[in-house]
Design a protein around this motif. Structure first.
Motif, PDB file in Angstrom:
ATOM      1  N   ILE A 119       0.842  -1.204   0.000  1.00  0.00           N
ATOM      2  CA  ILE A 119       0.000   0.000   0.000  1.00  0.00           C
ATOM      3  C   ILE A 119       0.876   1.254   0.000  1.00  0.00           C
ATOM      4  N   PHE A 120       2.053   1.173   0.640  1.00  0.00           N
ATOM      5  CA  PHE A 120       2.967   2.322   0.626  1.00  0.00           C
ATOM      6  C   PHE A 120       3.934   2.296  -0.559  1.00  0.00           C
ATOM      7  N   LEU A 121       4.349   1.106  -0.984  1.00  0.00           N
ATOM      8  CA  LEU A 121       5.275   1.035  -2.127  1.00  0.00           C
ATOM      9  C   LEU A 121       4.616   1.588  -3.390  1.00  0.00           C
ATOM     10  N   PHE A 122       3.330   1.287  -3.557  1.00  0.00           N
ATOM     11  CA  PHE A 122       2.630   1.696  -4.781  1.00  0.00           C
ATOM     12  C   PHE A 122       2.649   3.219  -4.998  1.00  0.00           C
ATOM     13  N   PRO A 123       2.163   4.039  -4.044  1.00  0.00           N
ATOM     14  CA  PRO A 123       2.235   5.486  -4.309  1.00  0.00           C
ATOM     15  C   PRO A 123       3.660   5.996  -4.398  1.00  0.00           C
ATOM     16  N   LEU A 124       4.585   5.455  -3.573  1.00  0.00           N
ATOM     17  CA  LEU A 124       5.935   6.012  -3.544  1.00  0.00           C
ATOM     18  C   LEU A 124       6.691   5.775  -4.849  1.00  0.00           C
ATOM     19  N   PHE A 125       6.494   4.617  -5.473  1.00  0.00           N
ATOM     20  CA  PHE A 125       7.257   4.330  -6.684  1.00  0.00           C
ATOM     21  C   PHE A 125       6.482   4.606  -7.971  1.00  0.00           C
ATOM     22  N   TYR A 126       5.158   4.412  -7.946  1.00  0.00           N
ATOM     23  CA  TYR A 126       4.406   4.509  -9.195  1.00  0.00           C
ATOM     24  C   TYR A 126       3.684   5.843  -9.353  1.00  0.00           C
ATOM     25  N   LEU A 127       3.119   6.349  -8.249  1.00  0.00           N
ATOM     26  CA  LEU A 127       2.198   7.477  -8.385  1.00  0.00           C
ATOM     27  C   LEU A 127       2.879   8.832  -8.341  1.00  0.00           C
ATOM     28  N   ILE A 128       3.817   8.988  -7.390  1.00  0.00           N
ATOM     29  CA  ILE A 128       4.395  10.317  -7.206  1.00  0.00           C
ATOM     30  C   ILE A 128       5.466  10.563  -8.262  1.00  0.00           C
ATOM     31  N   ALA A 129       5.063  11.137  -9.371  1.00  0.00           N
ATOM     32  CA  ALA A 129       6.006  11.356 -10.471  1.00  0.00           C
ATOM     33  C   ALA A 129       6.270  12.851 -10.667  1.00  0.00           C
TER      34      ALA A 129
END
Lengths: 203, 94
Positions: free
Chosen positions: A193-203
């Protein structure tokens, strides 16, 4: 329970507490990595933003949904073992297991595509991109790789639980191992749940 | 010895509702981060992730139904992590 049970010690609360203590070590382990990520991102904000755009948001989102559903199915399997529905418990655990494997298959194709594009630690094309990108992909491979290792351990854990449910070792009176497998699986879910926004979403 | 204490059986309905909330928040976080909000999108994405993990901890991991002790211990671990994060950033940013 009578004399045939003298060597059979069972402590539901103690087992669960032990599992939680293990989960705390895992949280601090990944927590440390998240702090490394935070500092690196703070120092290399632009590079991290650009590198994150290389990742496919849709694969990440699909894998997030897969893990969320698998968390729900393993949680439901604990309710169903308490309701003495052995068959349903097994079906729910099998669903969890299949979803976990699908997650890994997606991860395989995702990593494969990245590696094909020359984006892997130590590759020439990554070295040319710069310091920030090297850090981003280093953390990406390490953290998602460590997470994938946890998924593989989870698959083994759940498979063992299925065997134990099937031969009656786990039943309505003693199911703490299944509960612990659930706790472990939810931990793997929370980390993602935390890896997803940190690596994929926050661009 | 049989365990006499009853364990709470959480209904399938509860889990389905929580799952629905988790998936809709995932969709929301994907949607929000597609809009260019600058640094705000980091805060929004992480807040949604925190909310989702709160749901997982409370319902899927039974913190809401188990002894209070577990919830306090989890809160303690999260506080340690926050503290280490803050102390680390004393060396870098602020």
């Amino acid at each position: 329970m009578t004399e045939n049970n003298t060597h059979d010690h069972y402590d539901h609360e103690g087992s669960k507490l032990g599992m939680w203590l293990f989960i705390f070590t895992e949280l601090l382990f990944f927590g440390g990595l998240f702090i490394v990520y935070a500092v690196m991102r703070y120092k290399n904000g632009t590079a991290f933003g650009l590198a994150a755009e290389e990742l496919d948001v849709s694969i990440g989102a699909i894998n997030t949904v897969i893990l969320l559903v698998s968390s729900a199915t393993i949680a439901m399997s604990i309710s169903s073992i308490q309701l003495k529905k052995t068959k349903l418990t097994l079906i729910l655990l099998a669903t969890t297991l299949i979803l976990a494997i699908v997650f890994l298959v997606n991860k395989y194709f995702e990593w494969g595509a990245k590696i094909e594009h020359g984006l892997y630690p130590g590759s020439e094309s990554l070295e040319q991109l710069g310091h920030g990108e090297v850090l981003f992909f280093g953390l990406y491979y390490f953290m998602t790789g460590l997470h994938a290792l946890h998924i593989i351990i989870g698959i083994i854990f759940i498979a063992v639980m299925m065997v134990k449910v099937k031969n009656g070792k786990l039943n309505v009176n003693r199911f703490v191992q299944l509960e612990n497998a659930g706790l472990y699986w939810h931990l793997v879910d929370v980390i993602w749940i935390f890896l997803f926004p940190l690596f994929y979403l926050i661009a | 010895m049989e365990e006499t204490k009853e364990h709470k059986i959480v209904s399938f309905k509860t889990y389905i509702i929580i799952l629905f909330l988790l998936i809709s928040h995932t969709a929301l976080s994907v949607f929000v981060t597609q809009i260019d909000l600058g640094n705000l999108s980091v805060i929004v994405a992480l807040s949604i992730a925190a909310l989702k993990s709160l749901l997982v901890f409370s319902f899927f991991m039974h913190l809401l139904y188990d002894k209070r002790m577990y919830a306090f211990m989890v809160a303690g671990v999260l506080m340690v992590m926050t503290l280490v994060l803050i102390i680390t950033f004393l060396d870098y940013g602020f």
